[in-house]
Design an enzyme around this catalytic site. Structure first.
Site, PDB file in Angstrom:
ATOM      1  N   LYS A   1      39.642 -30.999 -17.706  1.00 41.05           N
ATOM      2  CA  LYS A   1      39.805 -31.989 -18.781  1.00 41.05           C
ATOM      3  C   LYS A   1      40.070 -31.266 -20.092  1.00 41.05           C
ATOM      4  CE  LYS A   1      35.792 -31.259 -21.150  1.00 41.05           C
ATOM      5  NZ  LYS A   1      35.733 -30.462 -22.322  1.00 41.05           N
TER       6      LYS A   1
ATOM      7  N   PRO B   1      40.006 -21.704 -15.765  1.00 39.86           N
ATOM      8  CA  PRO B   1      39.185 -20.648 -16.371  1.00 39.86           C
ATOM      9  C   PRO B   1      37.725 -21.094 -16.515  1.00 39.86           C
ATOM     10  CG  PRO B   1      41.202 -20.979 -17.629  1.00 39.86           C
ATOM     11  CD  PRO B   1      41.160 -22.071 -16.604  1.00 39.86           C
ATOM     12  N   VAL B   2      36.815 -20.131 -16.312  1.00 38.16           N
ATOM     13  CA  VAL B   2      35.374 -20.436 -16.318  1.00 38.16           C
ATOM     14  C   VAL B   2      34.802 -20.315 -17.743  1.00 38.16           C
ATOM     15  CG1 VAL B   2      33.124 -19.661 -15.444  1.00 38.16           C
ATOM     16  CG2 VAL B   2      35.121 -19.673 -13.934  1.00 38.16           C
TER      17      VAL B   2
ATOM     18  N   GLY C   1      33.465 -26.426 -13.927  1.00 32.41           N
ATOM     19  CA  GLY C   1      32.300 -26.564 -13.048  1.00 32.41           C
ATOM     20  C   GLY C   1      31.988 -28.035 -12.776  1.00 32.41           C
ATOM     21  N   SER C   2      32.004 -28.840 -13.828  1.00 34.66           N
ATOM     22  CA  SER C   2      31.723 -30.273 -13.671  1.00 34.66           C
ATOM     23  C   SER C   2      32.743 -30.921 -12.741  1.00 34.66           C
ATOM     24  CB  SER C   2      31.788 -30.982 -15.025  1.00 34.66           C
ATOM     25  OG  SER C   2      30.861 -30.436 -15.914  1.00 34.66           O
TER      26      SER C   2
ATOM     27  N   ASP D   1      28.961 -34.252 -18.097  1.00 36.55           N
ATOM     28  CA  ASP D   1      30.418 -34.436 -17.968  1.00 36.55           C
ATOM     29  C   ASP D   1      30.833 -34.864 -16.560  1.00 36.55           C
ATOM     30  OD1 ASP D   1      31.025 -33.839 -20.551  1.00 36.55           O
ATOM     31  OD2 ASP D   1      31.639 -31.765 -20.174  1.00 36.55           O
TER      32      ASP D   1
END
Ligand code: ATP
Length: 285
Positions: free
Chosen positions: A6, A90-91, A98-99, A132
């Site tokens: 997002k 990308p982290v 992750g969400s 999120d």
């Protein structure tokens, strides 16, 4: 499954709560930059997660694992689960990677085991793991309030190209919120204007009113964020903004050629080598 990232078209912080969290108002938009997640049933019980990112944990520290565990416990799933995660988002970059992985696991297990859990229930369960996640289950264009979990669907924003550049460092969301000086904010984004642009399908109005109060922390610490925004605009972006707590920056482009030129320039001449050309994604679940 594709677990999509997002961006925040607008991000405002309204106040701090007693529990340390902040109340926010955010306009969320899904983009076509995604992790690939494959989920299989296995004969022996238990959850196994494998990822192609060497340093990403594959146990309970991974939010995709925690999502699977929550589903197994809540819905009494007896069979084993094998999750294969190919990480492309990308982290710790402000893109909710992750969400979105967790959301895909919730939706995926619901389908795989034919559980028929209504979307609303799945979103409430997701909220237990992260604010999120309900949005990542919903997808599309939405206004998020509360700590991000109170969602109001908006009409789909107009299609465009989205160049996303991730500088070569990560930012902790907690650090950014801790260093946000709410009383000294000289600027708040005009969220109503962004929503008006969305409702009237006017990309120019949306792009002109992009705004994120967290830039007051992250862009101050890392000047490269404003450099990237400048380059994006020079190369034809209608507007550019940092996403979430950063450090990813995105630019909105009406046509593909300009998006490609901006991407090439950033890859060649900026310190942000991770550059993606995505598009707006609006299909709801
Ligand atoms: P947000 O926009 O919601 O702040 P983000 O994009 O900044 O999210 P993530 O990529 O979701 O941040 O990751 C934040 C932290 O979570 C990282 O430090 C990472 O080690 C950990 N993490 C756990 N599971 C995952 C996962 N499946 N993908 C990415 N990060 C994960």
């Amino acid at each position: 499954m594709k677990a999509r990232a997002k961006i925040n078209l607008a991000l405002d912080v309204i106040g701090k709560r007693n529990d340390g969290y902040h109340n926010v108002r955010m306009v969320m938009q899904t983009v076509n930059l995604y992790d690939y997640i494959t989920i299989r049933k296995t004969r022996s019980p238990g959850i196994i997660l494998k990822t192609d990112l060497k340093w990403l944990p594959e146990d309970e520290r991974n939010i995709a694992y925690r999502a699977a565990k929550l589903m197994v416990e809540r819905y009494n799933i007896k069979e084993g689960i094998l999750i294969d995660l190919k990480k492309r988002i990308p982290v710790a970059a402000g893109l909710a990677g992750g969400s979105s992985d967790a959301a895909a696991v919730f939706v995926g297990l619901n389908k795989l085991f034919g559980l028929k859990i209504p979307k609303k229930e799945l979103m409430n369960l997701g909220y237990k793991l992260g604010a999120d996640i309900p949005y990542c289950i919903l997808r599309g264009t939405a206004l998020a309030e509360g700590i991000g979990e109170k969602l109001t669907k908006l009409p789909p924003m107009p299609f465009c190209y989205v160049v996303i550049a991730k500088p070569n460092f990560s930012v902790s969301t907690a650090h950014v919120y801790q260093n946000l000086s709410l009383d000294n904010l000289s600027y708040h984004p005009d969220i109503e204007a962004v929503i008006k642009g969305i409702k009237t399908g006017d990309l120019d109005i949306i792009a002109k009113n992009l705004g994120n109060v967290l830039e007051s922390v992250t862009a101050k610490e890392y000047p490269i964020i404003n450099d990237i925004k400048k380059t994006m605009i020079e190369y034809g972006a209608l507007g550019a903004l940092m996403s979430g707590s950063g450090p990813s920056v995105f630019g909105l482009y009406r046509n593909k050629k300009e998006a490609q030129a901006a991407s090439t320039e950033l890859k060649l001449h900026s310190e942000a080598k991770d550059v993606f050309i995505a598009t707006i994604f609006n299909r709801e679940r």
